[in-house]
Design an enzyme around this catalytic site. Sequence first.
Site, PDB file in Angstrom:
ATOM      1  N   ASP A  37       0.824  -1.211   0.000  1.00 18.91           N
ATOM      2  CA  ASP A  37       0.000   0.000   0.000  1.00 18.91           C
ATOM      3  C   ASP A  37       0.853   1.254   0.000  1.00 18.91           C
ATOM      4  O   ASP A  37       2.037   1.218   0.281  1.00 18.91           O
ATOM      5  CB  ASP A  37      -0.854   0.028   1.277  1.00 18.91           C
ATOM      6  CG  ASP A  37      -2.096  -0.820   1.114  1.00 18.91           C
ATOM      7  OD1 ASP A  37      -2.377  -1.220  -0.018  1.00 18.91           O
ATOM      8  OD2 ASP A  37      -2.761  -1.076   2.125  1.00 18.91           O
ATOM      9  N   LYS A  59      -1.321   3.584  -5.282  1.00 17.12           N
ATOM     10  CA  LYS A  59      -0.664   4.765  -5.842  1.00 17.12           C
ATOM     11  C   LYS A  59      -1.071   6.013  -5.058  1.00 17.12           C
ATOM     12  O   LYS A  59      -2.048   6.010  -4.313  1.00 17.12           O
ATOM     13  CB  LYS A  59      -1.078   4.926  -7.305  1.00 17.12           C
ATOM     14  CG  LYS A  59      -0.496   3.848  -8.193  1.00 17.12           C
ATOM     15  CD  LYS A  59       0.795   4.327  -8.756  1.00 17.12           C
ATOM     16  CE  LYS A  59       1.423   3.266  -9.632  1.00 17.12           C
ATOM     17  NZ  LYS A  59       2.854   3.424  -9.732  1.00 17.12           N
ATOM     18  N   MET A 177      -8.159   8.840   9.071  1.00 18.92           N
ATOM     19  CA  MET A 177      -8.682   9.231   7.752  1.00 18.92           C
ATOM     20  C   MET A 177      -9.688  10.372   7.833  1.00 18.92           C
ATOM     21  O   MET A 177     -10.575  10.473   7.003  1.00 18.92           O
ATOM     22  CB  MET A 177      -9.390   8.035   7.076  1.00 18.92           C
ATOM     23  CG  MET A 177      -8.510   6.846   6.890  1.00 18.92           C
ATOM     24  SD  MET A 177      -9.374   5.480   6.136  1.00 18.92           S
ATOM     25  CE  MET A 177     -10.328   4.841   7.486  1.00 18.92           C
TER      26      MET A 177
HETATM   27  N1  SAH Z   1      -4.306   0.145   9.193  1.00 17.68           N
HETATM   28  C1  SAH Z   1      -3.813   1.446   9.475  1.00 17.68           C
HETATM   29  C2  SAH Z   1      -4.854   2.512   9.219  1.00 17.68           C
HETATM   30  C3  SAH Z   1      -5.215   2.641   7.766  1.00 17.68           C
HETATM   31  S1  SAH Z   1      -6.317   3.948   7.495  1.00 17.68           S
HETATM   32  C4  SAH Z   1      -3.303   1.489  10.909  1.00 17.68           C
HETATM   33  O1  SAH Z   1      -3.527   0.557  11.675  1.00 17.68           O
HETATM   34  O2  SAH Z   1      -2.619   2.453  11.235  1.00 17.68           O
HETATM   35  C5  SAH Z   1      -5.190   5.212   7.002  1.00 17.68           C
HETATM   36  C6  SAH Z   1      -5.173   6.305   8.040  1.00 17.68           C
HETATM   37  O3  SAH Z   1      -4.311   5.953   9.111  1.00 17.68           O
HETATM   38  C7  SAH Z   1      -4.637   7.613   7.542  1.00 17.68           C
HETATM   39  O4  SAH Z   1      -5.611   8.355   6.851  1.00 17.68           O
HETATM   40  C8  SAH Z   1      -4.253   8.284   8.826  1.00 17.68           C
HETATM   41  O5  SAH Z   1      -5.378   8.798   9.486  1.00 17.68           O
HETATM   42  C9  SAH Z   1      -3.731   7.121   9.627  1.00 17.68           C
HETATM   43  N2  SAH Z   1      -2.286   7.009   9.534  1.00 17.68           N
HETATM   44  C10 SAH Z   1      -1.604   5.973   9.063  1.00 17.68           C
HETATM   45  N3  SAH Z   1      -0.267   6.186   9.179  1.00 17.68           N
HETATM   46  C11 SAH Z   1      -0.143   7.393   9.751  1.00 17.68           C
HETATM   47  C12 SAH Z   1       0.962   8.178  10.140  1.00 17.68           C
HETATM   48  N4  SAH Z   1       2.226   7.753   9.968  1.00 17.68           N
HETATM   49  N5  SAH Z   1       0.748   9.384  10.701  1.00 17.68           N
HETATM   50  C13 SAH Z   1      -0.507   9.823  10.893  1.00 17.68           C
HETATM   51  N6  SAH Z   1      -1.596   9.126  10.534  1.00 17.68           N
HETATM   52  C14 SAH Z   1      -1.416   7.925   9.978  1.00 17.68           C
END
Ligand code: SAH
Length: 574
Positions: A37, A59, A177
């Site tokens: 991803d 992407k 998100m």
């Molecule tokens: N499975 C992932 C979440 C996927 S949804 C998890 O467990 O973290 C994607 C969202 O995760 C993004 O829109 C953001 O809100 C958050 N996110 C993921 N990585 C991040 C990061 N390094 N810093 C801030 N928000 C992050």
Amino acid sequence: MANFGHVYLIGAGPGDPGLLTLRGKDILEKADVVVYDRLVSQAILGMCNPKAKMVDVGKMPTHHKVKQSEINKLLVQFAKEYPQGVIARLKGGDPFVFGRGGEEALELVAAGVEFDVVPGITSAISVPAYAGIPVSHRGIATSFHIITGHEKAESNGELSLDFENLAKCPGTLIFLMGIANMDFIAKRLIECGKDPKTPLAFIEKGTTPYQRTVMATLETAGETIVRENVTAPAITIMGGVVELGKTLAWKKNLPLSGKRLVVTRAAKQASGISARLSALGAEVIETPMIETRTLECPLVMAQAHDSIGSAMPVCEQPVTALASHVIANPEGARQSRPADFSSLANFDILAFTSTNGVESFFKQLLASGRDIRILAGKKIASVGKITEKKLLEYGIRCDYVPEDHTGEGLGKLLAALNPIPQSTEGATSYPIPRILLLQGNLADDTLLNLLPQATRWVVYETLPVSELPDWKREAVENADAVVFASTSAVENYCSVILSGVRSTESKDLNRDSSTTPNGFAQNDNNACYPRKSFCIGRMTESAAKSHGFETVTSDETTMDSLVKKIVEFYTKNS
Ligand code: SAH
């Protein structure tokens, strides 16, 4: 169970590559396919088996993104294409926290494909932690809730959140998100009775060198996002715990935080410099410029006799010259000939000087229709511990390993071996052991010089990398600068990365036609590459200049001096 590959749904963590689990790393190192991803960091992609098929299904938001239903099908398809293969499905954070891992798992079950889940560190908890905000805290928050700020109801297209209940919830609220909808979310929560003064933090690109925390309150959320230009990926955290972040923010802004630097790995010391730049906060993109390839079969010179006795001159010209000649030039290929594995009978000792040599030799041996029984009774030598360990994977113990783990050490050790007594027709003779060296085309002559009776088979070749994977090319495109630790690094980089640069007759990147307004070189695909370079000493500088780079050069030709110069540069220019 059908003969399918095994799928691993792996969480890559929030960004900092150090937060990938050991199990995740282990699987990535042996994966045949990696389906990844957008939020997965370059450093983690760099840990994947270099031979793995890399499939980008996420992407950038502006580009086409592969639909979830297609990803589900793709996983099943790869499981079928790679029977017994390892298919890694690599996702940001944890696969089961808003990662749609459950949907993928259901599809795998339906298709009869076996899978494992390798949990990852979710951004929901780790990103606040990197901003010094504990999601729960005695006396402040006894629960925390992770909420999607994105999911729309199918009936009316509105956010499918139960604002009434969320507003009443005393625990910490963590939205993933949600940036685009946060103004709306905040207003609805206030309407439903949540205190407008509730402390709130946006944490952007958490755990990466670009991490940023922006504090606000529920009532100022919307305007703060606009004023501070908060962009995804970011999480929003609300509740009393946010205040703790003011005291506990522990992640220091390092001198190179937020800088993306390309380090070419032509010189051995380059990985040392990568570690140092990372420790100073930079995101380092390592781009190896060479790759190794197993030859179809080992090569020996046409003049060499395989059935040699002790005093046979093995090569009339150095094998290094032979190999590069043979490989580079089809004319030369006729002058050399493939080695015949049956001639192994003429050797007493097989000496390996690299893991590549071991892997290539056994690949070729099996491809020839034979197996390790052909080595029965032979002595095996290895240059050092790593090669020795690789041989053990093939069920072979080494008889000779030099203490100093060098080619010279190995040469001296083998040269000092006592002659092997042999009885023929009642008489005992003491022929010198017949040694076969199994090496790459760029191996130097150290061993041959010390062991003039030895024969060398070239089992693999080292080539400049001809293509970079897309993800690496994209990472290089978005870098701030390139770090050159040698003139050959400059040449290799230019031949690989800039091969498609617009002007073919001139490599001068300063030409107006090949530069963009932000001062980057541009190639035919409109890709932009950094023009700034940090060079180790004057020679490297002049090589970089001749290719049109802007240069900042270390005072001395040492890594210390180069790193110092980079820090100086960014401290002055920040
Ligand atoms: N499975 C992932 C979440 C996927 S949804 C998890 O467990 O973290 C994607 C969202 O995760 C993004 O829109 C953001 O809100 C958050 N996110 C993921 N990585 C991040 C990061 N390094 N810093 C801030 N928000 C992050």
